[in-house]
Enzyme design. Structure first.
Site, short mmCIF file in Angstrom:
data_model
loop_
_atom_site.label_atom_id
_atom_site.label_comp_id
_atom_site.label_asym_id
_atom_site.label_seq_id
_atom_site.Cartn_x
_atom_site.Cartn_y
_atom_site.Cartn_z
N THR A 125 2.52 -3.64 -2.28
CA THR A 125 2.35 -2.86 -3.50
C THR A 125 3.06 -3.51 -4.68
OG1 THR A 125 3.08 -0.79 -4.55
CG2 THR A 125 4.30 -1.46 -2.61
N ASP A 126 2.57 -3.24 -5.89
CA ASP A 126 3.25 -3.75 -7.09
C ASP A 126 4.62 -3.09 -7.27
OD1 ASP A 126 2.41 -1.21 -7.86
OD2 ASP A 126 1.48 -1.86 -9.74
N GLU A 127 4.87 -1.99 -6.54
CA GLU A 127 6.15 -1.29 -6.72
C GLU A 127 7.34 -2.14 -6.27
OE1 GLU A 127 6.19 2.93 -5.91
OE2 GLU A 127 4.02 3.04 -6.15
N TYR A 153 10.87 4.01 -0.81
CA TYR A 153 9.52 3.52 -0.46
C TYR A 153 9.36 2.05 -0.87
CZ TYR A 153 4.60 2.38 -1.26
OH TYR A 153 3.38 1.74 -1.28
N LYS A 157 8.88 -1.42 1.44
CA LYS A 157 7.73 -2.34 1.34
C LYS A 157 8.22 -3.76 1.02
CE LYS A 157 3.85 -1.48 1.53
NZ LYS A 157 2.91 -1.40 2.71
P1 NAD Z 1 -2.12 6.66 3.30
O1 NAD Z 1 -0.86 7.44 3.40
O2 NAD Z 1 -3.34 7.34 2.77
O3 NAD Z 1 -2.50 6.03 4.70
C1 NAD Z 1 -1.53 5.52 5.58
C2 NAD Z 1 -2.08 5.63 6.99
O4 NAD Z 1 -1.12 5.03 7.87
C3 NAD Z 1 -2.27 7.08 7.46
O5 NAD Z 1 -3.56 7.23 8.03
C4 NAD Z 1 -1.18 7.28 8.50
O6 NAD Z 1 -1.55 8.16 9.55
C5 NAD Z 1 -0.99 5.86 9.01
N1 NAD Z 1 0.36 5.64 9.59
C6 NAD Z 1 1.55 6.02 9.08
N2 NAD Z 1 2.55 5.66 9.91
C7 NAD Z 1 1.96 5.01 10.97
C8 NAD Z 1 2.46 4.38 12.13
N3 NAD Z 1 3.78 4.36 12.40
N4 NAD Z 1 1.59 3.82 12.98
C9 NAD Z 1 0.25 3.85 12.73
N5 NAD Z 1 -0.28 4.44 11.65
C10 NAD Z 1 0.57 5.01 10.77
O7 NAD Z 1 -1.78 5.38 2.39
P2 NAD Z 1 -2.74 4.47 1.50
O8 NAD Z 1 -2.69 4.96 0.09
O9 NAD Z 1 -4.04 4.29 2.16
O10 NAD Z 1 -1.92 3.09 1.54
C11 NAD Z 1 -2.25 2.07 2.49
C12 NAD Z 1 -1.42 0.84 2.18
O11 NAD Z 1 -1.67 0.37 0.87
C13 NAD Z 1 0.09 1.08 2.29
O12 NAD Z 1 0.67 -0.02 2.96
C14 NAD Z 1 0.55 1.12 0.83
O13 NAD Z 1 1.88 0.67 0.70
C15 NAD Z 1 -0.44 0.20 0.17
N6 NAD Z 1 -0.72 0.48 -1.24
C16 NAD Z 1 -1.14 1.72 -1.63
C17 NAD Z 1 -1.43 1.96 -2.96
C18 NAD Z 1 -1.93 3.30 -3.43
O14 NAD Z 1 -2.13 3.49 -4.63
N7 NAD Z 1 -2.20 4.25 -2.55
C19 NAD Z 1 -1.29 0.92 -3.90
C20 NAD Z 1 -0.86 -0.34 -3.45
C21 NAD Z 1 -0.58 -0.55 -2.12
P1 TYD Z 2 1.97 8.97 -7.34
O1 TYD Z 2 0.53 9.35 -7.19
O2 TYD Z 2 2.99 9.64 -6.48
O3 TYD Z 2 2.04 7.37 -7.19
P2 TYD Z 2 3.29 6.36 -7.47
O4 TYD Z 2 4.54 7.14 -7.64
O5 TYD Z 2 3.30 5.53 -6.22
O6 TYD Z 2 2.91 5.59 -8.69
O7 TYD Z 2 2.40 9.23 -8.84
C1 TYD Z 2 1.74 8.58 -9.91
C2 TYD Z 2 2.48 8.96 -11.19
O8 TYD Z 2 2.30 10.37 -11.41
C3 TYD Z 2 3.98 8.75 -11.09
O9 TYD Z 2 4.45 8.30 -12.36
C4 TYD Z 2 4.54 10.14 -10.80
C5 TYD Z 2 3.54 11.06 -11.48
N1 TYD Z 2 3.34 12.37 -10.84
C6 TYD Z 2 3.44 13.54 -11.61
O10 TYD Z 2 3.71 13.52 -12.83
N2 TYD Z 2 3.21 14.74 -10.98
C7 TYD Z 2 2.93 14.83 -9.64
O11 TYD Z 2 2.77 15.96 -9.12
C8 TYD Z 2 2.82 13.62 -8.88
C9 TYD Z 2 2.49 13.66 -7.41
C10 TYD Z 2 3.02 12.41 -9.53
#
Ligand code: NAD
Ligand code: TYD
Length: 339
Positions: A125-127, A153, A157
């Site tokens: 992630t970019d985080e 978090y 990562k």
């Molecule tokens: P999500 O929470 O929707 O999905 C995560 C999945 O992993 C779930 O289905 C969960 O059951 C499974 N999981 C959790 N712990 C596990 C374990 N110990 N063993 C097996 N499975 C397990 O998350 P997402 O948004 O789909 O993110 C997927 C990946 O992409 C992550 O690695 C996250 O860091 C990365 N990512 C997400 C975003 C975003 O905006 N959501 C952006 C950049 C990177």
């Molecule tokens: P989020 O979807 O949790 O993603 P991330 O923190 O990984 O970027 O949140 C996106 C942005 O929205 C973040 O700046 C926090 C804000 N946010 C709110 O203002 N209210 C909310 O209820 C949530 C879940 C997030």
């Protein structure tokens, strides 16, 4: 080609499964997912119709389970999406983030080494870069930006990324890493900003905006992320990190107002609540490397993607309502109890 997709019952992993089934119908796809609160087997109903698809309920941090599966399946490629991802949860309870995100990654990479996979891809992630100031719109995250994390978090990562690079250098594990900005689209769990606001607005509930709502995220439609990972696993250089993002920066307040307008709801639903501790101000990706090396470009603009996403949530109320009611958690038992 036999590909392991971990975390495939979650948001991006499931979208990746559907993307790959369409793009490479000849590939075999195996999903491993522990079905935590964030995993929903129902999301994979469409994928499970294919005979080239297998679902395995397992924990990526379980060495015996991973070793047995790798021995049986002889994967060519591993794509690790499985993770704990919600920043607010990591502030409440960091431990599970370290276990899944760092030890889970180590366990998977040990299995990948032992069973000689051709590529191990770490979805990051970019985080991991921390944040950028709001008054410097000229700054972007590049692959050279120092790691500088804010939340448990992002720290977990970053730990996984460093371990992946160490496995490349020390053990010559063929690793690639992608660092993407915030995704949005279908199957996004309704605790994250966009689906939370859509589902709450539809129920005429208050929309909690942290702080002043001025924090900026760089939103990418999930399919564009999937396309980038497909390119990296097939053509990316091992040992390399690739940033993924499409220059779609929006403040949180802008995003919430866009959702309200699209649903014909009033701004009076917005309520400003106490800010998240350590809240990152701005994320913004420079995707020049992946564009130059692999020809990747995002295809969906935020204004189109957000309308598609809202339409999906309107058409798939049962999917998110079963999550809000907790009913989705019984689905695995129902589907697998007698197998
Ligand atoms: P999500 O929470 O929707 O999905 C995560 C999945 O992993 C779930 O289905 C969960 O059951 C499974 N999981 C959790 N712990 C596990 C374990 N110990 N063993 C097996 N499975 C397990 O998350 P997402 O948004 O789909 O993110 C997927 C990946 O992409 C992550 O690695 C996250 O860091 C990365 N990512 C997400 C975003 C975003 O905006 N959501 C952006 C950049 C990177
Ligand atoms: P989020 O979807 O949790 O993603 P991330 O923190 O990984 O970027 O949140 C996106 C942005 O929205 C973040 O700046 C926090 C804000 N946010 C709110 O203002 N209210 C909310 O209820 C949530 C879940 C997030």
């Amino acid at each position: 080609m036999n590909i392991l997709i971990t975390g495939g019952a979650g948001f991006i992993g499931a979208n990746f499964v559907y993307y790959m089934q369409k793009k490479h119908p000849d590939y075999r796809l195996v999903v491993v997912d522990a079905l935590t609160y964030a995993g929903n087997l129902k999301t994979l109903d469409g994928a499970r119709k294919s005979s080239d698809f297998r679902f395995v309920k397992a924990d990526i941090a379980d060495p015996a389970a991973m070793d047995a599966l790798f021995a049986q399946e002889k994967f060519d490629i591993v794509v690790n999406f499985a993770a704990e991802i919600h920043v607010d949860r990591s502030i409440e309870d960091p431990g599970v983030f370290l276990r899944t995100n760092i030890l889970g990654t180590q366990t998977l990479m040990d299995a990948a080494r032992k069973h000689k996979v051709r590529r191990y891809h770490q979805v990051s992630t970019d985080e991991v870069y921390g944040d950028l100031p709001l008054d410097r719109p000229d700054l972007f995250f590049t692959e050279e930006t120092p790691i500088h994390t804010s939340s448990p978090y992002s720290a977990s990562k970053a730990g996984a990324d460093l371990l992946a690079l160490a496995y490349y250098r020390t053990f010559k594990l063929p690793v690639t890493i992608s660092r993407c900005s915030n995704n949005y689209g279908p199957y996004h769990f309704p605790e994250k900003l966009i689906p939370l606001m859509i589902s709450r607005a539809l129920n005429n509930e208050k929309l909690p905006v942290y702080g002043k709502g001025e924090n900026v995220r760089d939103w990418l439609y999930v399919e564009d992320h999937c396309a980038a990972i497909d390119l990296i696993i097939l053509n990316g250089r091992v040992g390399e990190v690739y940033n993924i993002g499409g220059h779609n920066e929006r403040s949180n307040l802008d995003v919430v107002k866009t959702v309200l307008r699209a649903l014909g709801k009033n701004d009076s639903l917005i309520t400003f609540v106490t800010d998240r501790p350590g809240h990152d101000m701005r994320y913004a990706i420079d995707p020049a490397k992946i564009t130059a090396e692999l020809g990747w470009k995002p295809t969906t603009k935020f204004d189109d993607g957000i309308q598609k996403t809202i339409a999906w949530y309107l058409d798939n109320r049962a999917w998110w309502e079963s999550i809000l009611s907790g009913e989705y958690q019984n689905y695995y038992e129902k589907m697998y109890a007698n197998r």
